[in-house]
Design a protein around this motif. Structure first.
Motif, PDB file in Angstrom:
ATOM      1  N   SER A 173       0.836  -1.202   0.000  1.00 43.11           N
ATOM      2  CA  SER A 173       0.000   0.000   0.000  1.00 43.11           C
ATOM      3  C   SER A 173       0.871   1.251   0.000  1.00 43.11           C
ATOM      4  O   SER A 173       1.980   1.257   0.525  1.00 43.11           O
ATOM      5  CB  SER A 173      -0.931  -0.010   1.199  1.00 43.11           C
ATOM      6  OG  SER A 173      -0.185   0.048   2.379  1.00 43.11           O
ATOM      7  N   GLN A 174       0.325   2.297  -0.592  1.00 44.73           N
ATOM      8  CA  GLN A 174       1.134   3.494  -0.808  1.00 44.73           C
ATOM      9  C   GLN A 174       1.566   4.137   0.510  1.00 44.73           C
ATOM     10  O   GLN A 174       2.669   4.689   0.594  1.00 44.73           O
ATOM     11  CB  GLN A 174       0.382   4.492  -1.678  1.00 44.73           C
ATOM     12  CG  GLN A 174      -1.004   4.849  -1.172  1.00 44.73           C
ATOM     13  CD  GLN A 174      -1.744   5.756  -2.133  1.00 44.73           C
ATOM     14  OE1 GLN A 174      -1.174   6.254  -3.097  1.00 44.73           O
ATOM     15  NE2 GLN A 174      -3.018   5.976  -1.885  1.00 44.73           N
ATOM     16  N   TRP A 175       0.705   4.069   1.514  1.00 45.58           N
ATOM     17  CA  TRP A 175       1.090   4.747   2.759  1.00 45.58           C
ATOM     18  C   TRP A 175       2.286   4.057   3.398  1.00 45.58           C
ATOM     19  O   TRP A 175       3.166   4.705   3.967  1.00 45.58           O
ATOM     20  CB  TRP A 175      -0.081   4.796   3.731  1.00 45.58           C
ATOM     21  CG  TRP A 175      -0.456   3.456   4.296  1.00 45.58           C
ATOM     22  CD1 TRP A 175      -1.402   2.614   3.801  1.00 45.58           C
ATOM     23  CD2 TRP A 175       0.129   2.813   5.420  1.00 45.58           C
ATOM     24  NE1 TRP A 175      -1.438   1.475   4.538  1.00 45.58           N
ATOM     25  CE2 TRP A 175      -0.523   1.571   5.552  1.00 45.58           C
ATOM     26  CE3 TRP A 175       1.121   3.152   6.331  1.00 45.58           C
ATOM     27  CZ2 TRP A 175      -0.192   0.667   6.558  1.00 45.58           C
ATOM     28  CZ3 TRP A 175       1.452   2.253   7.341  1.00 45.58           C
ATOM     29  CH2 TRP A 175       0.790   1.024   7.446  1.00 45.58           C
ATOM     30  N   GLU A 176       2.353   2.721   3.278  1.00 45.65           N
ATOM     31  CA  GLU A 176       3.485   2.024   3.894  1.00 45.65           C
ATOM     32  C   GLU A 176       4.753   2.213   3.055  1.00 45.65           C
ATOM     33  O   GLU A 176       5.839   2.439   3.595  1.00 45.65           O
ATOM     34  CB  GLU A 176       3.180   0.528   4.058  1.00 45.65           C
ATOM     35  CG  GLU A 176       4.124  -0.137   5.043  1.00 45.65           C
ATOM     36  CD  GLU A 176       3.874  -1.634   5.224  1.00 45.65           C
ATOM     37  OE1 GLU A 176       2.858  -2.160   4.738  1.00 45.65           O
ATOM     38  OE2 GLU A 176       4.733  -2.266   5.871  1.00 45.65           O
ATOM     39  N   GLY A 180       5.394   4.719   1.287  1.00 47.56           N
ATOM     40  CA  GLY A 180       5.802   6.115   1.443  1.00 47.56           C
ATOM     41  C   GLY A 180       6.748   6.348   2.606  1.00 47.56           C
ATOM     42  O   GLY A 180       7.482   7.337   2.651  1.00 47.56           O
ATOM     43  N   GLU A 181       6.746   5.439   3.564  1.00 47.09           N
ATOM     44  CA  GLU A 181       7.615   5.574   4.742  1.00 47.09           C
ATOM     45  C   GLU A 181       9.060   5.202   4.415  1.00 47.09           C
ATOM     46  O   GLU A 181       9.977   5.537   5.164  1.00 47.09           O
ATOM     47  CB  GLU A 181       7.142   4.642   5.871  1.00 47.09           C
ATOM     48  CG  GLU A 181       5.701   4.830   6.283  1.00 47.09           C
ATOM     49  CD  GLU A 181       5.514   6.086   7.122  1.00 47.09           C
ATOM     50  OE1 GLU A 181       6.142   6.187   8.195  1.00 47.09           O
ATOM     51  OE2 GLU A 181       4.780   6.986   6.659  1.00 47.09           O
ATOM     52  N   LEU A 232       5.368   4.308  -6.665  1.00 43.06           N
ATOM     53  CA  LEU A 232       4.184   5.075  -6.268  1.00 43.06           C
ATOM     54  C   LEU A 232       3.576   5.774  -7.481  1.00 43.06           C
ATOM     55  O   LEU A 232       2.352   5.824  -7.629  1.00 43.06           O
ATOM     56  CB  LEU A 232       4.541   6.084  -5.172  1.00 43.06           C
ATOM     57  CG  LEU A 232       4.879   5.482  -3.799  1.00 43.06           C
ATOM     58  CD1 LEU A 232       5.226   6.570  -2.803  1.00 43.06           C
ATOM     59  CD2 LEU A 232       3.709   4.654  -3.270  1.00 43.06           C
ATOM     60  N   LYS A 262      -0.213   5.131  -8.978  1.00 37.60           N
ATOM     61  CA  LYS A 262      -1.147   6.245  -9.157  1.00 37.60           C
ATOM     62  C   LYS A 262      -1.741   6.210 -10.572  1.00 37.60           C
ATOM     63  O   LYS A 262      -2.958   6.312 -10.772  1.00 37.60           O
ATOM     64  CB  LYS A 262      -0.372   7.554  -8.969  1.00 37.60           C
ATOM     65  CG  LYS A 262      -1.224   8.755  -8.715  1.00 37.60           C
ATOM     66  CD  LYS A 262      -1.021   9.239  -7.288  1.00 37.60           C
ATOM     67  CE  LYS A 262      -2.197  10.087  -6.859  1.00 37.60           C
ATOM     68  NZ  LYS A 262      -2.529   9.866  -5.451  1.00 37.60           N
ATOM     69  N   TYR A 294      -8.237  16.585  13.202  1.00 34.13           N
ATOM     70  CA  TYR A 294      -8.066  15.209  13.685  1.00 34.13           C
ATOM     71  C   TYR A 294      -8.920  14.924  14.917  1.00 34.13           C
ATOM     72  O   TYR A 294      -9.466  13.830  15.069  1.00 34.13           O
ATOM     73  CB  TYR A 294      -6.591  14.935  13.977  1.00 34.13           C
ATOM     74  CG  TYR A 294      -5.797  14.652  12.738  1.00 34.13           C
ATOM     75  CD1 TYR A 294      -6.052  13.516  11.978  1.00 34.13           C
ATOM     76  CD2 TYR A 294      -4.806  15.540  12.306  1.00 34.13           C
ATOM     77  CE1 TYR A 294      -5.339  13.258  10.825  1.00 34.13           C
ATOM     78  CE2 TYR A 294      -4.084  15.286  11.140  1.00 34.13           C
ATOM     79  CZ  TYR A 294      -4.355  14.140  10.401  1.00 34.13           C
ATOM     80  OH  TYR A 294      -3.664  13.893   9.255  1.00 34.13           O
TER      81      TYR A 294
END
Length: 576
Positions: free
Chosen positions: A253-256, A258-259, A269, A273, A384
DNA sequence: AGAAGTTGCGCG
DNA sequence: AAAGCGCGCAACTTCT
């Protein structure tokens, strides 16, 4: 069951006029269509057979003379054909849509008996044919329709606050609007869509296959992974290749990703997209879903248990922002694009009568108001915290901030906390107008019951607690999301009502079908509308949208001072 | 081969 | 498997 005295007020019809008493059942028959005037307490005896010709004139005349509320089985089944025949209905009572509400509602002692006969049918994707009595399973007997209507009237009447009457009227209006929007379509510029695709994805190869930019990113990924023939769309294969070069992620997944800092990440990425755009809204989508300059999605009013609309086909509710410029008004027409900022927390402030939160909600930016209250320091924190409060965050930054809101907005927080507690206990919660959450299913209840025994495995107890909290978060959000959906529904109905008062267009918009000469709703997404209007009426239509919002707020919350500000633009092309 | 389940991501 | 709600869809894998 909870009754809020503030919900008790005189309810008027959603179309803005005092509710007329006249009801006429409009029913599909073996040979066509029948109209049956309904009088309370009397048997329905007069049946007017309507042939294929003259229906439009007859209905229009009745609208003029008596302004009835048409009782119909379902707008989804009936209305496309009527629209195609040039028939427009002003007000209806949609038995299928109202059945779902009145069957589940928890705000009256004796709700509607559930029946399989009233479950919505699958949306009809075929082109509407004219009254050829091809209704699947055959038309429903008139006596059955009348009996169901009378039962629904009984349930609505047993709610002395009038909430269910308003909700059913609004839901029925939604049923009409969904079909009207589909008939009109969203004006869509296929050339602009194609231009965006070419710009973002790269030139489209003549023989099919991957567009240029996508291909370039894919090659870069394969190079950095040292895997020349790798198929990037297979998660397991991609994951193994990543592991081989030391990128130790658990998912793709992109969020992981991205780290991680590694040369493969950027092209990967980028590829993901582009790949998403290509498969979800690429040229294949364009060919399948855009005809004659219109995107015509299938809307499903009440398709979500909270009362939100769902959609079927075309991904109508997920059109990516990057394609918004392809939404373009016809020549001589304009778009009115309007949305509400932070609708849900505003609904929460009003439904809990939390004046401090309503004060924070004054003006355009609720989050700025929360900062001003001193609860948090930055706008980001406010966002948030508020989202965490409505979604039930318990950990992380969001969960950490929620307790601060409890100090400043105790009434609002009590409202959602209580909804969560009821949900965890297996109870039912309801929206402001009385749409109720589903009961927990048998599996859930069995799991909870099993976890209360003295000698239960601690792991089972833990699992049961987790499932209970899951349900708590659902019911917590249900009351807020569902009430926001009610506001939006009334907004829509009031917009529609006002647009119908506008004169005919100077220049027609031929692609808009039955609405070629009239300002119309073209798109709706939870808290956002797009209208397609003749340019000489753009200002009037914008005023209609604003007035409708004010009316929706007042109809739900009376004099309680809550701002529901709109961000509204009159444009030729919807912006990103 | 086709149904059913999973992953990932678009929207609010 | 985002820290927390609600969806639909495509592409893939796994099950039957």
């Amino acid at each position: 069951m909870r009754r809020d005295p503030r919900a008790h007020r005189r309810i008027r019809s959603v179309s803005g006029e005092p509710a007329a008493d006249q009801r006429i059942l409009l029913a599909q028959t073996e040979t066509g269509l029948a109209a049956v005037p309904l009088v309370a307490g009397e048997p329905a005896t007069e049946i007017i057979e309507l042939g294929g010709d003259g229906i439009a004139e007859w209905v229009a005349r009745e609208e003029e003379l008596r302004s009835p509320r048409w009782v119909i089985r379902s707008a989804r089944d009936l209305y496309p054909r009527l629209l195609a025949a040039g028939v427009r209905l002003t007000r209806t009572h949609d038995l299928v849509l109202c059945h779902a509400i009145l069957r589940d509602t928890d705000v009256v002692a004796r709700p509607l008996a559930p029946s399989e006969d009233w479950i919505p049918r699958q949306p009809d994707t075929a082109e509407p044919a004219l009254f050829d009595a091809d209704e699947r399973g055959g038309p429903m007997p008139i006596a059955e329709l009348v009996a169901q209507y009378r039962e629904q009237v009984r349930v609505i009447g047993s709610d002395r606050t009038g909430r269910l009457a308003l909700l059913c009227a609004a839901e029925s209006a939604g049923g009409l609007i969904a079909e009207e929007m589909r008939a009109a379509g969203l004006p869509w510029d296929a050339d602009e869509h194609d231009r965006i695709l070419t710009e973002v994805l790269g030139a489209r190869p003549a023989g099919g296959g991957m567009p240029a930019h996508m291909l370039a990113h894919a090659e870069a990924v394969r190079f950095h992974l040292g895997a020349p023939g790798l198929h990037l769309d297979s998660h397991p294969k991609l994951l193994r290749a990543l592991h081989r070069v030391g990128v130790n992620v658990e998912s793709t997944s992109q969020w992981e990703l991205g780290e991680i800092s590694h040369p493969v990440i950027a092209p990967l990425l980028a590829y993901k997209k582009l790949s998403r755009l290509m498969s979800a809204n690429g040229w294949a989508w364009l060919t399948e879903w855009v005809r004659d300059g219109r995107f015509r999605p299938v809307y499903i009013p009440g398709g979500v248990v909270t009362g939100r609309w769902a959609s079927s086909g075309g991904g109508a509710l997920q059109v990516p922002r990057i394609l918004r410029p392809a939404v373009r008004a016809d020549p001589g027409w304009m778009l009115v694009v309007a949305d509400v900022a932070q609708l849900e927390p505003r609904m929460l402030a009003a439904m809990s009568a939390d004046r401090a939160m309503a004060e924070a909600a004054r003006g355009q930016d609720l989050y700025a108001g929360v900062v001003a209250s001193g609860a948090v320091v930055t706008r980001e924190e406010a966002k948030y915290a508020v989202l965490g409060a409505m979604y039930g965050a318990t950990t992380g930054d969001s969960g950490r901030l929620v307790p601060r809101l409890r100090k400043v907005y105790p009434r609002a927080m009590h409202r959602v906390d209580e909804a969560a507690r009821i949900g965890e206990d297996g109870g039912v919660v309801s929206t402001w107008l009385g749409r109720s959450s589903p009961r927990p299913d048998a599996g859930w209840q069995a799991q909870q019951a099993a976890a209360t025994g003295a000698d239960t495995d601690p792991a089972d107890v833990k699992r049961a607690r987790a499932r209970a909290r899951d349900r708590g978060r659902f019911t917590r959000n249900f009351v807020v999301q569902g009430t926001a959906a009610e506001w939006a529904l009334i907004w829509l109905a009031e917009i529609r009502h006002r647009l119908r008062q506008l004169p005919d267009a100077a220049a027609p918009a031929p692609g808009s079908g039955p609405f070629a000469r009239q300002a119309h709703l073209a798109f709706f997404l939870h808290d956002e509308v797009i209208l397609h209007v003749p340019q000489e009426q753009a200002d009037a239509a914008a005023s209609a949208v604003r007035e409708a919002a004010a009316v929706a707020t007042r109809r739900l919350f009376g004099d309680f001072p809550i701002d529901v500000p709109l961000d509204l633009k009159i444009v030729r092309t919807a912006e990103k």
